[in-house]
Structures are given as structure tokens and as C-alpha cells.
Design a protein around this motif. Structure first.
Motif, mmCIF file in Angstrom:
data_model
loop_
_atom_site.group_PDB
_atom_site.id
_atom_site.type_symbol
_atom_site.label_atom_id
_atom_site.label_comp_id
_atom_site.label_asym_id
_atom_site.label_seq_id
_atom_site.Cartn_x
_atom_site.Cartn_y
_atom_site.Cartn_z
ATOM 1 N N GLU A 28 0.706 -1.339 0.063
ATOM 2 C CA GLU A 28 -0.376 0.002 -0.088
ATOM 3 C C GLU A 28 0.542 1.334 0.275
ATOM 4 O OE1 GLU A 28 -3.282 2.081 3.002
ATOM 5 O OE2 GLU A 28 -2.629 0.353 3.109
ATOM 6 N N ALA A 29 1.808 1.294 1.236
ATOM 7 C CA ALA A 29 2.592 2.394 1.570
ATOM 8 C C ALA A 29 3.239 2.924 -0.620
ATOM 9 C CB ALA A 29 3.612 2.455 2.154
ATOM 10 N N LEU A 30 4.259 1.908 -1.042
ATOM 11 C CA LEU A 30 4.769 1.649 -1.841
ATOM 12 C C LEU A 30 4.309 1.870 -3.036
ATOM 13 C CD1 LEU A 30 6.972 -1.066 -1.596
ATOM 14 C CD2 LEU A 30 7.624 1.250 -0.697
ATOM 15 N N ALA A 31 2.559 2.170 -3.076
ATOM 16 C CA ALA A 31 1.916 2.147 -4.462
ATOM 17 C C ALA A 31 1.318 3.393 -4.569
ATOM 18 C CB ALA A 31 0.956 1.306 -4.658
ATOM 19 N N LYS A 32 1.856 3.777 -3.331
ATOM 20 C CA LYS A 32 0.575 5.470 -2.579
ATOM 21 C C LYS A 32 1.880 6.045 -3.622
ATOM 22 C CE LYS A 32 -0.173 8.202 1.025
ATOM 23 N NZ LYS A 32 -2.015 9.297 0.452
ATOM 24 N N ALA A 33 3.362 5.527 -2.765
ATOM 25 C CA ALA A 33 4.209 6.943 -3.077
ATOM 26 C C ALA A 33 4.589 6.683 -5.048
ATOM 27 C CB ALA A 33 5.259 6.347 -2.857
#
Length: 682
Positions: A34-39
Motif C-alpha cells: 500500500e505504501a509503496l504503491a501510494k508513492a
């Protein structure tokens, strides 16, 4: 107070460290898809902030910066903010710590690294004061928007460094050279350049216990009759056990000493330190029979059972340095408290533990000892037994009072690798003292690991919390658990434990080994893919997972007659030859493995009606290069070492072999030790 609604998503985390940050106004996300996709979706740079629950300066930066709404607003505006528990995700920590080193900066925790949206690092550091952190975040946010090309160039350079294989970087190549006793002595000489000859350890602060260093020195002292190596190791162990780095009242070692004298501790207590130190003090007790070492082992294991043991049999990770917002508050004493609690014994114990109006800060004392119990008893015209009774009674009364205080935070996640290190320590302690509570703790822990953290026969989880095991195990986990289970076999001779260690080793070879350079990756081929896949070569407070793997392969290769594993161990250690010659102080565990390869490993077989009891007699002797197998006379075993072994004349019988060449069997431990000492001297 602002009405802003924050989107901090750490509340569902299993990590106590992440939960500590769950109420920050920073929009933290845990590391993950989730975090890496958000970036990537928002095209924002990433802040990866890495720490652990017992880290004092991590708490300081949280209070100063991450709880500050104005600073949090800057972070939220410019970045995707990711929190990482280095103990749960040492793979992430390893990659970005190496990146910070490549930037020419000193590493440590908290570790704060700035990444491009695709996870490539371009800047980082450790602790930042609040004003500097806010300015840095604003500056990087502006540069990312206005001069992104410059950041891309920086990231490309650091990625070249991260992408370089360890074998290439350090010149680790295959060779057929043989290690010698003379070479081992030269490794010692390199170590000795930095000795503190008065207080032990190295001649700089902070001072870390570094058990692998002193296990190597004990080995070198034994193998080469090197009194300087032995004396320095024993002096260091004495000073640590007397010092403030050791919890004199409740047992257990803290993480390191901030000064040169082992006096002022950094108060957090880590499972991994204490597991290794139990093993180290057991080896020192084998050599000396020093009661200080026995008392230290017993008190440390009592602390483990009392404060770090889950009802499931697993061991928790750590105790925090802070309580009530103050570092070390739980462990500090005043003279008045001693007087109120200890009554007529107070004066003696105040002197014994060197309390003053404040030996650390005004009104605050860290108990420590300056001389041996023998010297103290002589000065006060006491019998040693009488002094011991007084001290033990004082401990009971002091701990009862201390237990009423607000306790330091407990990191109650259970890590496979750290449990393996403590399992090994418990097995060593049981071998040494035949104390039933030690083997009970060891067996309970091994059953927990096998039931909760090993799946599909040979797959290991990293962490366990709230009844759930998660995260694929790292090489550190495999090597430590293998070592613990192998040690458990060698005190119980229950082959069940050896077979589980064998399955774990098979998995490690299958999923971690790199045929290209003969070493093991830190992460499994089945684990999450990061921007770099690294190998852990150098020893730290926990020995290099590759060095531990080499020793596991050597021990299990001999016990299971797997010559391929033995040769892998030799090849790995031989490839380390260049670093062992240039900087053995950075690879002390490798140094000890190299020492084991200077002469063949003693393959000892015990055939007796009570082989465990005979193994305990054997453990009274310091034999650092051995494996032990055992069985009863009428027992059938599939273990190659045990084939054809019988009890001669109905007596306990001991077989000693080296490289599959055997000595004549003997019927006493003394005769066996004589055979071993003769072989070691050749």
C-alpha cells in the motif's frame, strides 16, 4: 489543537515499535504494497524511518518531531511516510543502512532515509533535532519538485553501490589455502591492537559486549596456549559482570556501556545479547570454574524466565531503556532506599554496590561492583558463603520493591532468530550445571518454535505476536534456530531436534544459497523483492548470518555425514581469508570458525545407559571444536556416527574420531579428554 484528521495506519501493526507511533500526527504507513504503491501513484518521495521499540533516541525524535503537528504537516505534505521496525524487517534496514554508509554517513538508529517513489535512496541520516528535521524535509520537498534530476543522479550512484555483490566488493574468492594456528595468532594480534588492558573490551566508548569477540579469544587462548588472549577475555567478562552494564539487582545485561568502564549502561535489555552472553559465560566457566560466571548465568536466566518468557514458551524481544519518560529510571537507586529496604544490611550493601549521594547523577545511583567477592569478603572479614547469603537476601528484597515501580516498556514480539540464540545459551547452561529449570525452559522454547514458527517441515517465520506468526524468516533466523536445535540434540540426544535442524538447513541451502559466489543471501528467494538483495558478511552485535551458517553446516555435516555441507562450510570460510587477515576484528565469529578448521573437529560418541549424564561430565571440559552424539546400549539409531557403536564391558563407552579416523574406545571421561588434548597439541 488542530481539527485535522490524520491517516496514520499503524494501529493494526503487530510491532510494538510501530504501535508506539500509531497516534503520531504523521500519516505513517507500515512498509508494504500500500505504501509503496501510494508513492508511485502520487509521485511523492518517501521517508523511511527505521527504529526499534527499546531505542532511546528513537523515542526522543518521536517526542520532538513526530508528535509535533507542525513538523508532521511538513512531512505529510511532501512525502509518503513509512515506519519500519528494524527487528521485524532487518532486510529493509540492511539495504538502507548500507545506502547511508555509501553516502559517507555514520549509521545507527533512528535511521531516516529519503527515497524516490521507486524506493531508490538519495539522502539519509540518523537522529535529527526538530528544527533541522523540519528544514531538511522542506528543502528536500522543494528540491524534488524543482531539481528532481539531481536527486535521480544521486540515487543512481547509490544504487551502483547497493548492486555490487559482497564477494566482488571485498575480494572474496575461492581458494584452497588451509588455516593455521600461526594465522589464528596473527588474527589475535590485530584484535589486541585495540584492547583496553585495564577495564577489558576495546579502548574506546561506547563499549558493546560483543560475545563473538570473546568466544574467539577464549578459543585462541586454548588452541595456542595464548595467556594474553585468555586473560583479556576473562578480565572483560569480570568487568562486565561487575559493571553497571549488568543489572546487579535483577540480572541480565543491557545493550552497551556509554563509557569506558562498563559503568553507565544504555539501559535497554535485548534478548539477543543475553542469549549469546549466557553461552560466553558458560564457556568461561568451563575454563575457570569461577563462581562469578555461574552466578551471572543463573541470575540472567532467572531474569529471562521472570520478565521475557511468554506462557507459550517463546521469549520476548526486549525491555525498553525508558520508564515514565526517563532513561533508566526503573534501575536507579538512592542510598536512602537501600537503608529503608535493607535495614542492618544496608551499610554493607551500599559499599558493595558503590552507592553515594549520586554516582551517576545527583540522587541517582547505578549499582556496580569494583572488586571480586573474594576481595570484598576478606576486607569485611566475612566468609564467602556468608556474603553470598547477604547479597541474595538483598536481591529478593530490592527486586520486590523495584517490581512496584512503573516498568520499562516490553517489546513482546517473539523473533525466531533471537529465540534460537537464547535456546543455545540455555542448552549450554544445562550442559554445564544440569539445572532442571534450564532444560525445561529450553524444551518449552524448542516446542514453541517448532509448533508456531516452522511450517511445511522446513519454512521458518520471522516473528510471532498475539498468536500469529508472520514475515518469512531471514538467514539470521534459520542459522540461529538451527544452532539452538543442534545444541538441544547434543544435550538430550533426542534425534527429533536434529532432524528439524536438518530440514531447516535444507531450506536455507535451497532458498538462500548463491552458487555464484558461495555465500548465502540474507533473504529467501521466495521473500519480498527489495531494490537490492544483500548478503550479511560482517559480524556485529549478532554474528554474521553467513558465519553462523558456515558453523551450522560444519556441525550438521559431521553429525549427519553430509560431506557436501562440510565442504560448503570450508569453502565459505576460505573465501573470507582476505578479510580474516586484514580485519579479523570485524569478523570475529568467522575467526573462530577458521580456528575450528585449523584442525579436525572431534567427533565424540557416548554409549551409556544415561548418555546425557556422561555428556554433562564431558561439558565440564572446554573443548571448543567438537560435536557430540549419544545413545543407550540397546538403542537403534539412524545417525551415521552411531552405527556399530556398543558399550564395552557394560560400561559407559566413549568413541573419538577425527575425519572418520577413530581412536580406540575408552571407558572414562578422563581417558577421552587425554585423547582429545593429545590430538589438539599435534
Amino acid at each position: 489543537m488542530s481539527d485535522k484528521k490524520f491517516t496514520n495506519k499503524l494501529a493494526e501493526a503487530s510491532s510494538p515499535y510501530l504501535l508506539q507511533h500509531a497516534h503520531n500526527p504523521v500519516d505513517w504507513l507500515p512498509w508494504g504494497p500500500e505504501a509503496l504503491a501510494k508513492a508511485k501513484q502520487e509521485d511523492k518521495p518517501i521517508i523511511v524511518s527505521i527504529g526499534y521499540s527499546a531505542c532511546h533516541w528513537c523515542h526522543v525524535m518521536e517526542r520532538e518531531s513526530f508528535e509535533n503537528e507542525d513538523i508532521a504537516a511538513i512531512m505529510n505534505a511532501h512525502f509518503v511516510c513509512i515506519k519500519v521496525d528494524r527487528e521485524e524487517r532487518p532486510d529493509v534496514d540492511q539495504v538502507y543502512m548500507e545506502a547511508v554508509h555509501a553516502m559517507g554517513l555514520q549509521g545507527g538508529w533512528p535511521l531516516n532515509v529519503f527515497l524516490l517513489p521507486d524506493q531508490r535512496p538519495f539522502y539519509g541520516g540518523t537522529y535529527f533535532p526538530p528544527k533541522g528535521w523540519a528544514q531538511l524535509c522542506n528543502q528536500i520537498g522543494r528540491v524534488f519538485k524543482e531539481q528532481r534530476t539531481e536527486l535521480e543522479k544521486s540515487a543512481e550512484g547509490f544504487m551502483r553501490s547497493l548492486g555490487q555483490a559482497e564477494a566482488e566488493k571485498y575480494g572474496l574468492t575461492a581458494n584452497d589455502r588451509k588455516f593455521t594456528k600461526a594465522q589464528l595468532n596473527q588474527m589475535f594480534a590485530k584484535h589486541a591492537e585495540n584492547f583496553d588492558l585495564v577495564k577489558g573490551g576495546n579502548n574506546r566508548s561506547p563499549k558493546f559486549p560483543m560475545p563473538s569477540v570473546y568466544r574467539f579469544l577464549l578459543f585462541e587462548g586454548h588452541l595456542n596456549d595464548n595467556e594474553k588472549a585468555t586473560d583479556h577475555a576473562l578480565n572483560t567478562l569480570n568487568q562486565m559482570a561487575w559493571g553497571g552494564i549488568y543489572d546487579q539487582i535483577g540480572g541480565g545485561f543491557t545493550r552497551y556501556s556509554t563509557d569506558m568502564d562498563w559503568f553507565v549502561p544504555h539501559f535497554e535489555k535485548m534478548l539477543y545479547d543475553n542469549g549469546q552472553l549466557v553461552t560466553l559465560y558458560c564457556e568461561a566457566y568451563q575454563k575457570t570454574q569461577n563462581p562469578l560466571y555461574k552466578n551471572t548465568i543463573y541470575q540472567t536466566i532467572d531474569w529471562l524466565a521472570r520478565e521475557l518468557t511468554d506462557k507459550s514458551g517463546g521469549f520476548y524481544s526486549a525491555l525498553d531503556a525508558d520508564s515514565e519518560g526517563e532513561e533508566g529510571k526503573f534501575y536507579l537507586w538512592t542510598m536512602e532506599e537501600f537503608e529503608q529496604i535493607l535495614g542492618s544490611d544496608a551499610e554493607l550493601l551500599i559499599e558493595y554496590y558503590n552507592l553515594t549521594a549520586g554516582n551517576w547523577e545527583l540522587g541517582k545511583n547505578i549499582p556496580y561492583r569494583a572488586i571480586s567477592d573474594e576481595e570484598f569478603a576478606k576486607i569485611h572479614q566475612l566468609d564467602l558463603e556468608e556474603l553470598d547469603d547477604i547479597v541474595q537476601s538483598a536481591h529478593i528484597r530490592l527486586t520486590a520493591v523495584r517490581d512496584q515501580r512503573v516498568r520499562p516498556g516490553l517489546d513482546d514480539k517473539i523473533l525466531a532468530g533471537w529465540n534460537g540464540l537464547m535456546l543455545k545459551g540455555l542448552c549450554d547452561a544445562y550442559a554445564q550445571f544440569a539445572e532442571e529449570k534450564f532444560i525445561t525452559l529450553a524444551r518449552s522454547n524448542a516446542h514453541f518454535l517448532c509448533k508456531q514458527m516452522i511450517k511445511d517441515g522446513g519454512q521458518l517465520f520471522r516473528t510471532h505476536k498475539n498468536g500469529k506468526s508472520t514475515i518469512d524468516g531471514y538467514l539470521e533466523d534459520y542459522t540461529s534456530v538451527i544452532q539452538g536445535l543442534t545444541a538441544l540434540y547434543q544435550i538430550t540426544f533426542d534425534i527429533h531436534w536434529l532432524h528439524i535442524a536438518e530440514k531447516l538447513t535444507e531450506t536455507a541451502v535451497d532458498q538462500f544459497y548463491d552458487d555464484a559466489d558461495g555465500f548465502f543471501f540474507f533473504t529467501s528467494s521466495k521473500s519480498e523483492k527489495l531494490i537490492a538483495r544483500k548478503k550479511e558478511i560482517f559480524d556485529n552485535v549478532i554474528p554474521s548470518s553467513n558465519a553462523m551458517m558456515a558453523e551450522d553446516l560444519l556441525d550438521l555435516g559431521i553429525l549427519l555425514d553430509n560431506e557436501v555441507w562440510v565442504e560448503m562450510a570450508k569453502d565459505m570460510t576460505n573465501r573470507m581469508d582476505r578479510i580474516l587477515n586484514l580485519a579479523p576484528q570485524d569478523v570475529s565469529n568467522w575467526s573462530r570458525v577458521a580456528g575450528r578448521l585449523t584442525y579436525p573437529t572431534a567427533e565424540i560418541v557416548i554409549v551409556a545407559h544415561n548418555p546425557q549424564e556422561e555428556a554433562q561430565k564431558l561439558a565440564k571440559h572446554y573443548i571448543p571444536n567438537k560435536v557430540v552424539a549419544g545413545m543407550k546400549p540397546d538403542e537403534k539409531s539412524s545417525l551415521p556416527l552411531l552405527e556399530g557403536r556398543t558399550a564395552i564391558d557394560g560400561q559407559p563407552t566413549f568413541y573419538l574420531c577425527y575425519n572418520k579416523a577413530c581412536q580406540l574406545p575408552v571407558n572414562s571421561i578422563d581417558a577421552l579428554i587425554e585423547q582429545i588434548r593429545l590430538s589438539e597439541s599435534q
